[in-house]
Scaffold this motif. Structure first.
Motif: not given
Length: 210
Positions: A178-187, A58-59, A145-158
């Motif tokens: 920001f809206i996400d189904d993961s509380l960790q990512n929202v935090e 995914e990164k 605009r779209m920001f996709l982890s595999f294109e950015m070399g990093m992933r949430k929750p970074d």
């Protein structure tokens, strides 16, 4: 703060815009793995979903072929690319017309962005689904605009991935949510100054805009 009062709305994809069920992928792989023994769903889930392999993919640290090869080795399978992708994409379920219409409506008065932990195999599949079933060329039609982890070399929750989005779009964090189904990512988003909304998978996206 009313969600529509934000100037900029950033969406996660899986579990927010498209329904997902990782268990469906586990079940699909299990048909190939456990041909002569009872399936061990938790063990298989850990091999496919948990650990660093999927995160690395995914990164964008490994490509499609490297991921397929590594997971085939891990599962002791020899799936063709078509068999592998069909099983791996089984976790991606469907959009709804109502959610897609919501995005179109929001885009008229807001800047809307996609920020997703995703990978190339899934990217191809969910864009194809959007094209075949709903008539859009691809997801880029729905977002500024779209920001996709595999294109950015990093992933949430970074937090770097949120800061990168803020920097490249020049949005003001306090005017953005920001809206996400993961509380960790929202935090993580909130820690860099963005508004955050945790949307559990069982709550449909359209309900939080009513």
């Amino acid at each position: 703060m009313d969600i529509r009062s934000y100037k900029n709305i950033i969406f996660d994809l899986g579990g927010v815009i498209i329904d997902i069920d990782p268990g469906k992928a586990v079940d699909a792989f299990a048909k190939h793995v456990y041909k002569t023994q009872s399936p061990d769903g938790r063990q298989l889930y850990n091999k496919i979903v948990n650990g660093t392999l999927l995160m690395d993919y995914e990164k964008g640290l490994i490509d499609d072929e490297q991921f397929r090869s590594a997971l085939n080795d891990r599962l002791d399978t020899a799936l063709t690319n078509e068999e592998f992708d069909r099983a791996f994409n089984a976790l991606l379920l469907d959009y709804t017309r109502e959610r897609l219409n919501l995005l179109k409506s929001l885009k008229e008065n807001h800047k809307i962005y996609l920020l997703s932990n995703t990978c190339h195999i899934h990217f191809v599949h969910y864009n194809q689904l959007l094209r075949d079933k709903y008539g859009y060329e691809d997801l880029s039609e729905l977002f500024d605009r779209m920001f996709l982890s595999f294109e950015m070399g990093m992933r949430k929750p970074d937090t770097r991935i949120f800061n990168k989005l803020i920097q490249e779009t020049a949005i003001v964090p306090k005017e953005s949510v920001f809206i996400d189904d993961s509380l960790q990512n929202v935090e993580a988003a909130q820690s860099v100054g963005l508004g955050g909304i945790h949307k559990p998978q069982e709550v449909d996206l359209t309900t939080i805009f009513k």
